[in-house]
Design a protein around this motif. Structure first.
Motif, PDB file in Angstrom:
ATOM      1  N   ILE A 150       5.086   2.812   0.577  1.00 36.47           N
ATOM      2  CA  ILE A 150       5.752   3.551  -0.493  1.00 36.47           C
ATOM      3  C   ILE A 150       6.185   4.923   0.002  1.00 36.47           C
ATOM      4  O   ILE A 150       7.303   5.380  -0.255  1.00 36.47           O
ATOM      5  CB  ILE A 150       4.819   3.687  -1.711  1.00 36.47           C
ATOM      6  CG1 ILE A 150       4.524   2.311  -2.309  1.00 36.47           C
ATOM      7  CG2 ILE A 150       5.417   4.622  -2.759  1.00 36.47           C
ATOM      8  CD1 ILE A 150       3.441   2.320  -3.361  1.00 36.47           C
ATOM      9  N   LYS A 151       5.310   5.586   0.750  1.00 36.84           N
ATOM     10  CA  LYS A 151       5.625   6.921   1.258  1.00 36.84           C
ATOM     11  C   LYS A 151       6.762   6.884   2.271  1.00 36.84           C
ATOM     12  O   LYS A 151       7.629   7.773   2.271  1.00 36.84           O
ATOM     13  CB  LYS A 151       4.378   7.543   1.880  1.00 36.84           C
ATOM     14  CG  LYS A 151       3.337   7.965   0.858  1.00 36.84           C
ATOM     15  CD  LYS A 151       2.110   8.555   1.546  1.00 36.84           C
ATOM     16  CE  LYS A 151       1.081   9.026   0.530  1.00 36.84           C
ATOM     17  NZ  LYS A 151      -0.140   9.569   1.183  1.00 36.84           N
ATOM     18  N   GLY A 200       0.789  -1.215   0.000  1.00 37.66           N
ATOM     19  CA  GLY A 200       0.000   0.000   0.000  1.00 37.66           C
ATOM     20  C   GLY A 200       0.821   1.264   0.000  1.00 37.66           C
ATOM     21  O   GLY A 200       2.055   1.278   0.005  1.00 37.66           O
ATOM     22  N   GLU A 201       0.094   2.347   0.028  1.00 38.17           N
ATOM     23  CA  GLU A 201       0.676   3.670  -0.145  1.00 38.17           C
ATOM     24  C   GLU A 201       1.560   4.081   1.021  1.00 38.17           C
ATOM     25  O   GLU A 201       2.570   4.762   0.836  1.00 38.17           O
ATOM     26  CB  GLU A 201      -0.444   4.687  -0.336  1.00 38.17           C
ATOM     27  CG  GLU A 201       0.026   6.042  -0.820  1.00 38.17           C
ATOM     28  CD  GLU A 201      -1.130   6.952  -1.180  1.00 38.17           C
ATOM     29  OE1 GLU A 201      -0.892   8.165  -1.269  1.00 38.17           O
ATOM     30  OE2 GLU A 201      -2.248   6.436  -1.379  1.00 38.17           O
ATOM     31  N   ASP A 202       1.210   3.664   2.259  1.00 39.79           N
ATOM     32  CA  ASP A 202       2.003   4.058   3.426  1.00 39.79           C
ATOM     33  C   ASP A 202       3.429   3.541   3.326  1.00 39.79           C
ATOM     34  O   ASP A 202       4.389   4.242   3.669  1.00 39.79           O
ATOM     35  CB  ASP A 202       1.346   3.552   4.708  1.00 39.79           C
ATOM     36  CG  ASP A 202       0.092   4.327   5.062  1.00 39.79           C
ATOM     37  OD1 ASP A 202      -0.122   5.410   4.477  1.00 39.79           O
ATOM     38  OD2 ASP A 202      -0.679   3.849   5.912  1.00 39.79           O
TER      39      ASP A 202
END
Length: 228
Positions: free
Chosen positions: A98-99, A94-96
């Motif tokens: 990646i961030k 998920g995005e977390d």
């Protein structure tokens, strides 16, 4: 086979690696390279470290040089040992995730682009030349380096006003990467790390007080090091 690190005890680049070794409590053997007698320029050494620099590691036959690359390797190999000092690439979904990786890489770029060149130059002019090369300090070059570093630390102040560390609210190896040159600045005649701004000073006091740094900030312990 215990991991071996080849360097000299006073090397700033080796201290960058040593801090991570002590943070992660990784058993290792520190092998002193006789740079006085040009061991680092020998054919045998250049076969391992083609640039004739320190440090490099030998991890059961796997040779790796460049201090920041070594630190990333140690974190990847020992992710569950000691504090987590970098996001694991591909960890989670998920995005977390990646961030978190993006913010870490952003912080790493800040250190190598906006701190290391100028703190390193100030160290060279303010400390290395007069004490090790026995050459006079170039006041103009030193003040230029400090002035540029001061401007860069304005950016640090803005970053650290919003979060505890450079990559977020958890310490990473990027914060630790600042320790060798940052600690040498005061010996070269500058208190910039504690006087620049309240957030930089707060961050620096936190990072410099790490137990790992207290062990290696003078000369890195040589020989075999184990942890209970």
């Amino acid at each position: 086979m215990v991991l071996k690190i080849y360097a000299i005890p006073m090397s700033n680049s080796a201290k960058r690696v040593a801090v991570v070794l002590y943070e992660k409590k990784i058993p290792h053997e520190f092998i002193n390279v006789d740079m006085t007698n040009q061991e680092h320029k020998s054919a045998a050494y250049l076969d391992k470290q083609p640039f004739g620099q320190v440090p490099y590691i030998d991890d059961d036959g796997f040779i790796l040089y460049e201090s920041r690359a070594i630190c990333r390797y140690l974190e990847a190999k020992y992710p569950n040992q000691g504090p987590k000092l970098a996001p694991s690439f591909g960890e989670g979904e998920g995005e977390d995730s990646i961030k978190a990786t993006a913010l870490f890489e952003q912080a790493a770029s800040i250190e190598i682009s906006n701190f290391d060149p100028y703190a390193g130059k100030a160290f060279f002019e303010g400390l290395f030349k007069p004490f090790f090369l026995k050459q006079p300090k170039d006041e103009v070059k030193y003040e230029e380096a400090i002035k540029t570093l001061s401007d860069k630390l304005d950016g640090y102040e803005r970053v650290l006003a919003k979060q505890k560390y450079l990559a977020g609210n958890e310490i990473t190896m990027v914060d630790l990467f600042h320790l060798p040159f940052g600690s040498m600045l005061v010996q070269g005649g500058s208190d910039i790390m504690t006087s620049k701004g309240p957030n930089v000073a707060r961050w620096w006091k936190d990072v410099v007080s790490r137990e790992s740094w207290q062990v290696v900030k003078g000369d890195i312990p040589t020989g075999t090091v184990t942890f209970d």
